[in-house]
Motif scaffolding. Structure first.
Motif, mmCIF file in Angstrom:
data_model
loop_
_atom_site.group_PDB
_atom_site.id
_atom_site.type_symbol
_atom_site.label_atom_id
_atom_site.label_comp_id
_atom_site.label_asym_id
_atom_site.label_seq_id
_atom_site.Cartn_x
_atom_site.Cartn_y
_atom_site.Cartn_z
ATOM 1 N N GLN A 137 0.799 -13.586 4.042
ATOM 2 C CA GLN A 137 0.923 -13.099 4.270
ATOM 3 C C GLN A 137 0.539 -11.242 4.599
ATOM 4 O O GLN A 137 0.445 -10.863 5.026
ATOM 5 C CB GLN A 137 2.795 -13.063 4.521
ATOM 6 C CG GLN A 137 3.189 -14.206 5.132
ATOM 7 C CD GLN A 137 2.996 -14.914 6.359
ATOM 8 O OE1 GLN A 137 3.122 -13.905 7.632
ATOM 9 N NE2 GLN A 137 2.689 -16.100 6.559
ATOM 10 N N ALA A 138 0.711 -11.471 2.671
ATOM 11 C CA ALA A 138 0.237 -10.120 2.238
ATOM 12 C C ALA A 138 -1.580 -9.996 2.649
ATOM 13 O O ALA A 138 -1.580 -9.117 2.851
ATOM 14 C CB ALA A 138 0.441 -10.508 1.091
ATOM 15 N N LEU A 139 -1.951 -10.789 2.839
ATOM 16 C CA LEU A 139 -3.386 -10.755 3.223
ATOM 17 C C LEU A 139 -3.574 -10.044 5.209
ATOM 18 O O LEU A 139 -4.349 -9.203 5.038
ATOM 19 C CB LEU A 139 -3.978 -11.809 2.935
ATOM 20 C CG LEU A 139 -5.963 -11.870 3.667
ATOM 21 C CD1 LEU A 139 -6.390 -10.897 2.892
ATOM 22 C CD2 LEU A 139 -6.526 -13.255 3.732
ATOM 23 N N PHE A 140 -2.849 -10.707 5.818
ATOM 24 C CA PHE A 140 -2.320 -9.936 7.545
ATOM 25 C C PHE A 140 -1.935 -8.659 7.179
ATOM 26 O O PHE A 140 -3.143 -7.561 7.595
ATOM 27 C CB PHE A 140 -1.191 -10.485 8.043
ATOM 28 C CG PHE A 140 -2.067 -10.746 9.685
ATOM 29 C CD1 PHE A 140 -2.619 -11.232 9.896
ATOM 30 C CD2 PHE A 140 -0.783 -10.354 9.625
ATOM 31 C CE1 PHE A 140 -3.205 -10.516 11.190
ATOM 32 C CE2 PHE A 140 -0.888 -9.524 11.424
ATOM 33 C CZ PHE A 140 -1.779 -10.076 12.000
ATOM 34 N N GLY A 141 -0.878 -8.164 5.912
ATOM 35 C CA GLY A 141 -0.884 -6.923 6.071
ATOM 36 C C GLY A 141 -1.810 -6.171 5.876
ATOM 37 O O GLY A 141 -1.921 -4.991 6.055
ATOM 38 N N THR A 142 -2.375 -6.473 4.813
ATOM 39 C CA THR A 142 -3.820 -5.521 4.060
ATOM 40 C C THR A 142 -4.786 -5.767 5.018
ATOM 41 O O THR A 142 -5.328 -4.702 5.549
ATOM 42 C CB THR A 142 -4.475 -6.718 3.129
ATOM 43 O OG1 THR A 142 -3.174 -6.712 1.964
ATOM 44 C CG2 THR A 142 -5.229 -5.843 1.741
ATOM 45 N N ILE A 143 -4.978 -6.788 6.068
ATOM 46 C CA ILE A 143 -5.693 -6.464 7.289
ATOM 47 C C ILE A 143 -5.126 -4.775 8.573
ATOM 48 O O ILE A 143 -6.260 -4.005 8.592
ATOM 49 C CB ILE A 143 -6.216 -7.714 8.227
ATOM 50 C CG1 ILE A 143 -6.649 -8.269 7.178
ATOM 51 C CG2 ILE A 143 -6.929 -6.836 8.888
ATOM 52 C CD1 ILE A 143 -6.787 -10.470 7.521
#
Lengths: 221, 483
Positions: free
Chosen positions: B169-175
């Motif tokens: 989820q954090a990666l999606f946020g970073t994207i």
């Protein structure tokens, strides 16, 4: 941006295939087929990333397309195949939620993902903006798969499919993350899969099964 | 230079211990690398204090008052834990719970874990921050299952899957963050994930995208920080892994995850011009405090008990950062420091107590003070400190949080107070029974290293009574930076 229409058509096709394969994974209980579906997702990802690279002229996307070809079509499925052969798991046991119900929940999730992505997609200037909703849907569907499955292997495939969705989000919304980040992410995924491989053997050694409902002892008492 | 050393020493240490980790002197080598890392951290801190923020290596690394304080803390607790782990792991080996090959894995991964945390703290690139956080999970997951018992494997599996999902989820946020930034900064030269550049243009970033990104980032990194409702992995991982790992997970990893959240919050606040991110953090924080206060009553395993206590304290810190403003941020930073010092000290004493009793079940641990006064008193003092009894530093920070809450969000104060009181009663009645009373505990084959325990507690006591002006100034600077 006046992108060639065939390219955006192809990318939309890729996105549709990705979503379709996510649903196929949700309904599939044969573990071997799950791995093959995962490899197919990787291939779709490779092709669509390459097309985005071609139309946008972003050269570093070729590298990340190649990365996904090597990692997701060749290396990871190979590792998973070997694991399955060594561990001799073929079928997932009955899912927590029966399959038709899972599919219905999946449809609701797709609608939700599209609604969530709508305001953002309108801001995107890339040729592939319409696919952001699909990427989010793939992430959430994989999440659903992880929740409903009991076998450790299928949970892991769900985890990897989630990463596919994220990767697709990165290419479709932004033409890919900076190279150093992508390399790092790829490394983490690879190492993660290897560690999980180690894990499977530990779980098997301890519980004589990869069925996760045997290992639900640490509950709140 | 100091920064290069800071990152190179644990990385080299990890490789060296992968080779020599099975030797008799591996524990000393491990401690040596950690001491050297701490020396490098001191040098770096001195430099940042003297010359101001540091931006090096094509702007990939950035050290300012906010993260340099966490770097120093991480290196310090990393060092004391390695000193503690030397006799502790020898006892575990003597008890036959680990063999030399597993010790090699343990030592090598310990250094790698320190490296990933320091990399996460010092990087300027939000993508690399994500990569380092994920690597921190990966390096510790096999340590949680080090004993290969059924329960430890289950705990490690849960840890891996929950943190893996969270961090996705954090990666999606970073994207999403990158997506918003790329429009302003451009994709060329890939400066769009560099925090310093993002900070400079945060007012122009698209608010809706950043708002959504923050939800994903908070859920993602929040899972790693042990925030409810995705906290399930934390007590299991703390209870089943080796105690030095519980100490660094609780004392350091949770801090680093919160650091990531706060870095993102600074950007989101700048873009949305609304208290949205803060309110979200306050909600998650309060939920964690309340839930853990109730779960504390049901625990029977001593390490699980203190695992839940960590969730509670992370909740308090998140709540304080959520309120924002100079005083709440100051309190949150102070609380991060004192919690990390106190909790690791408690785990050190608990580890030895459990070794003496041969069990982690609290009902079977009795009369610590009679057998070993230092361990008994260490645990008692540590518990009093973590429960917020004055004059320890935890009291100071919790007091500041409560005062700010009373002024700005009065409705939250009774909830917080009630939860704190519940937690106090739940933990104190357990620890009192463990420390006092008759005992049949047995002595250990290696004498425990209790210097780290009292060093930590002394520091916490000092922070409660007197914060040196230089340190206070430093906290103030960091608090101002967070906004």
């Amino acid at each position: 941006m006046p992108a060639p229409t065939w390219a955006s058509q192809l990318i939309n096709l890729g996105a549709a295939l990705l979503l379709l394969s996510s649903f196929a994974m949700l309904s599939q209980r044969r573990i071997l087929s799950l791995v093959n579906l995962f490899a197919l997702q990787g291939a779709v990802l490779y092709v669509s990333t390459a097309i985005v690279a071609h139309t946008s002229g972003a050269t570093h996307l070729y590298a990340s397309a190649l990365l996904s070809l090597i990692l997701k079509v060749i290396v990871l499925p190979w590792i998973l195949h070997r694991l399955i052969a060594r561990l001799n798991v073929r079928w997932d046991t009955e899912t927590q939620l029966n399959i038709p119900a899972t599919m219905l929940v999946g449809i609701v999730i797709v609608v939700f993902a599209f609604a969530l992505a709508q305001p953002i997609a309108q801001l995107s200037a890339t040729v592939t903006r319409s696919t952001l909703g699909i990427a989010l849907a793939v992430v959430l569907l994989s999440f659903l798969m992880m929740i409903t499955r009991r076998k450790a292997v299928s949970q892991v495939i769900g985890f990897l499919a989630m990463e596919n969705g994220l990767f697709f989000a990165a290419t479709s919304a932004t033409y890919g993350m900076p190279m150093v980040v992508e390399l790092g992410v790829a490394l983490d995924v690879l190492v993660g899969t290897l560690i999980l491989g180690v894990f499977f053997f530990q779980i098997r050694e301890q519980f004589d099964s990869l069925d996760l409902h045997h290992i639900e002892r640490l509950r709140e008492d | 230079m100091a920064l290069l050393l800071l990152l190179a020493i644990p990385l080299v240490g990890s490789f060296a211990l992968a080779v020599f980790g099975a030797r008799r002197w591996a524990a000393e080598l491990n401690a040596g690398f950690s001491v050297a890392t701490f020396a490098a951290a001191c040098a770096l801190t001195a430099r940042v204090i003297a010359e101001g923020p540091l931006l090096v290596a094509h702007e990939q690394f950035f050290v300012d008052p906010f993260n340099v304080f966490l770097i120093a803390l991480t290196a310090f607790v990393g060092m004391t834990t390695s000193l503690f782990s030397r006799p502790y792991m020898r006892v575990e080996e003597a008890h036959g719970r680990v063999n030399r090959r597993r010790l090699r894995l343990y030592h090598s991964m310990y250094q790698l874990f320190c490296f990933t945390m320091l990399a996460a703290l010092s990087t300027n690139n939000l993508g690399i921050l994500w990569v380092a956080m994920e690597a921190a999970t990966l390096s510790t997951v096999l340590l949680v299952s080090l004993y290969r018992t059924a329960a430890s494997i289950e705990a490690a599996w849960k840890y891996f899957i929950l943190c893996g999902v969270g961090i996705a989820q954090a990666l999606f946020g970073t994207i999403l963050l990158y997506f918003a930034a790329e429009k302003i900064l451009g994709a060329e030269g890939s400066t769009a994930l560099l925090w310093t550049h993002l900070d400079a243009v945060k007012g122009q970033l698209e608010p809706t995208v950043l708002g959504l990104a923050f939800v994903f980032l908070l859920v993602g990194y929040g899972t790693k920080a042990g925030l409810a409702p995705l906290h399930n992995w934390l007590p299991d991982a703390h209870a089943e892994g080796p105690t030095p790992i519980s100490a660094v997970l609780s004392g350091l990893l949770l801090n680093v995850a919160l650091y990531a959240v706060v870095r993102c919050k600074i950007l989101v606040d700048g873009a949305t011009h609304s208290p949205f991110a803060g309110h979200l953090m306050m909600g998650f924080g309060l939920l964690s405090v309340v839930l853990s206060a109730f779960f504390l009553w049901r625990q029977r395993d001593v390490k699980r008990l203190f695992g839940y206590s960590s969730i509670e304290h992370m909740g308090i810190i998140t709540f304080a950062f959520g309120m924002g403003g100079p005083i709440a941020n100051f309190a949150a930073l102070l609380h991060m420091t004192v919690h990390s010092l106190t909790k690791s000290a408690i785990f050190f004493t608990v580890g030895h107590a459990a070794q003496k009793a041969g069990t982690q079940v609290m009902d079977d641990i009795r009369g610590l003070i009679a057998v070993s006064p230092t361990i008994g008193w260490g645990l008692m003092l540590g518990t009093l400190a973590i429960l917020g009894v004055p004059p320890f530093g935890v009291f100071t920070s919790e007091f500041l949080v409560l005062v700010t809450a009373m002024r700005e969000h009065a409705w939250a104060t009774p909830i917080l107070l009630l939860a704190l009181a519940l937690a106090f009663a739940a933990i104190f009645r357990r620890v009192q029974a463990m420390v006092f009373g008759d005992s049949q505990l047995k002595p250990l084959p290696h004498s425990p290293a209790l210097l780290p325990v009292f060093a930590h507690l002394l520091l916490v006591l000092m922070l409660g009574v007197y914060i040196p002006p230089a340190l206070a100034e430093w906290y103030r600077l960091a608090a101002k930076l967070i906004g």
